[in-house]
Design a protein around this motif. Structure first.
Motif, PDB file in Angstrom:
ATOM      1  N   TYR A  79       4.405   3.930   2.029  1.00  0.00           N
ATOM      2  CA  TYR A  79       3.215   4.544   2.618  1.00  0.00           C
ATOM      3  C   TYR A  79       2.731   3.823   3.870  1.00  0.00           C
ATOM      4  O   TYR A  79       1.839   4.306   4.565  1.00  0.00           O
ATOM      5  CB  TYR A  79       2.096   4.597   1.575  1.00  0.00           C
ATOM      6  CG  TYR A  79       2.511   5.295   0.306  1.00  0.00           C
ATOM      7  CD1 TYR A  79       2.822   6.655   0.306  1.00  0.00           C
ATOM      8  CD2 TYR A  79       2.614   4.602  -0.892  1.00  0.00           C
ATOM      9  CE1 TYR A  79       3.220   7.307  -0.852  1.00  0.00           C
ATOM     10  CE2 TYR A  79       3.008   5.238  -2.061  1.00  0.00           C
ATOM     11  CZ  TYR A  79       3.314   6.593  -2.032  1.00  0.00           C
ATOM     12  OH  TYR A  79       3.710   7.221  -3.179  1.00  0.00           O
ATOM     13  N   SER A  83      -1.668   3.371   4.125  1.00  0.00           N
ATOM     14  CA  SER A  83      -2.084   3.132   2.748  1.00  0.00           C
ATOM     15  C   SER A  83      -3.220   2.118   2.683  1.00  0.00           C
ATOM     16  O   SER A  83      -3.020   0.930   2.976  1.00  0.00           O
ATOM     17  CB  SER A  83      -0.899   2.614   1.921  1.00  0.00           C
ATOM     18  OG  SER A  83      -1.329   2.031   0.719  1.00  0.00           O
ATOM     19  N   ASP A 114       0.783  11.700  -0.686  1.00  0.00           N
ATOM     20  CA  ASP A 114       1.278  12.600  -1.729  1.00  0.00           C
ATOM     21  C   ASP A 114       2.730  12.921  -1.423  1.00  0.00           C
ATOM     22  O   ASP A 114       3.028  13.728  -0.548  1.00  0.00           O
ATOM     23  CB  ASP A 114       0.443  13.881  -1.769  1.00  0.00           C
ATOM     24  CG  ASP A 114       0.944  14.875  -2.823  1.00  0.00           C
ATOM     25  OD1 ASP A 114       1.866  14.519  -3.596  1.00  0.00           O
ATOM     26  OD2 ASP A 114       0.414  16.002  -2.863  1.00  0.00           O
ATOM     27  N   ASN A 116       4.740  14.596  -2.928  1.00  0.00           N
ATOM     28  CA  ASN A 116       5.102  15.978  -3.264  1.00  0.00           C
ATOM     29  C   ASN A 116       4.574  16.965  -2.238  1.00  0.00           C
ATOM     30  O   ASN A 116       4.635  18.187  -2.466  1.00  0.00           O
ATOM     31  CB  ASN A 116       4.553  16.339  -4.648  1.00  0.00           C
ATOM     32  CG  ASN A 116       5.189  15.514  -5.759  1.00  0.00           C
ATOM     33  OD1 ASN A 116       6.401  15.321  -5.766  1.00  0.00           O
ATOM     34  ND2 ASN A 116       4.361  15.029  -6.680  1.00  0.00           N
ATOM     35  N   ALA A 117       4.076  16.458  -1.127  1.00  0.00           N
ATOM     36  CA  ALA A 117       3.546  17.331  -0.085  1.00  0.00           C
ATOM     37  C   ALA A 117       4.635  18.271   0.419  1.00  0.00           C
ATOM     38  O   ALA A 117       5.799  17.871   0.559  1.00  0.00           O
ATOM     39  CB  ALA A 117       2.991  16.494   1.067  1.00  0.00           C
TER      40      ALA A 117
END
Length: 263
Positions: A79, A83, A114, A116-117
């Motif tokens: 990230y 992050s 995310d 899963n974007a």
């Protein structure tokens, strides 16, 4: 799921001067390592950014306090500098007395928070950020600390993606945190270059890796945490007492490792 950390010392790229920061810390009492007063998991990051050789560097910690001869290079997870958890952990090493720098390993385009974007492909992302891309960025982080900030010693800590990257750096005193699901290849790549890491493995794999460490001539350390999630050292759920213990203990272990080996 069991997560464990292993540790061995990394030997440096250049000669190191005699340690002086440790006595400063002991005298002033400004560098906590036996409690978690330096560790923050909430609030806004407190560091700043600069650009060195076209790479953004997040830096944190006060250079006029203790540990003036050793800095920390912080290698983020996937990230990156987007992050808050990574930046707050870097800030925590700063509060523990180490001037800390986290280079942007993803040129401003890290994984979305995310994963899963829609439209994000993790396999393609990792393929686009292999060693040929990230190693030069890490090298620039080291040069920034040595040539611009003037630190004779650089200690390294890396988490997940950053742990894999850190395993290839020959820098003294380098804890890292690697997800074992990436396979033994990443782990073995760092053998002989020595580093601590947090890693997720089933018990049989853990024994296999400990057997590999038996062939090392440098000291090493293994810490096993039960019930921890992947990424616990950065993103552990602190409302879970067991997760809090794992994250806090991992942080203290890293600081103590630096104190002992980065000298």
């Amino acid at each position: 799921m069991h997560y464990f950390s292993f540790a061995v010392p990394l030997w440096g790229l250049a000669a190191f001067a005699t340690a002086s920061g440790s006595s400063c810390c002991k005298a002033a009492g400004k560098c906590p390592v036996t409690d978690v007063s330096a560790l923050r998991s909430t609030g806004d990051p407190v560091g700043n950014t600069t650009v060195f050789e076209n790479v953004t560097m997040y830096y944190t910690g006060q250079e006029d306090k203790c540990r003036q001869d050793t800095a920390v290079l912080f290698l983020t997870d996937i990230y990156g500098l987007a992050s808050p958890e990574d930046l707050r952990l870097a800030d925590s090493f700063g509060r523990a007395g180490y001037f800390t720098v986290a280079p942007d390993l993803f040129d401003g385009a890290p994984s979305p928070l995310d994963m899963n974007a829609p439209g994000f492909n993790q396999t393609q992302f990792l393929a686009a950020h292999g060693p040929d891309v990230t190693d030069p960025l890490v090298a620039k982080g080291i040069r920034y600390l040595r040539e611009v900030r003037g630190y004779p010693r650089v200690a390294v800590t890396g988490y997940c993606f950053g742990g894999r990257t850190r395993g290839r750096r020959r820098v003294r005193g380098a804890p890292g945190h690697v997800d074992g699901r990436r396979g033994r290849g990443h782990y073995a790549a760092g053998l002989g270059r020595a580093r601590p890491a947090r890693r997720a493995e089933p018990p049989a794999r853990r024994q296999e890796m400990e057997n590999l460490f038996d062939n090392l001539t440098t000291p090493w350390q293994v810490d096993l945490y039960s019930g921890a999630m992947h990424g616990f050292a950065v993103r552990g759920n602190l409302s879970d007492p067991q997760m809090r213990f794992a994250k806090e203990t991992a942080f203290i272990q890293a600081v103590r490792w630096f104190q002992f080996w980065a000298k």
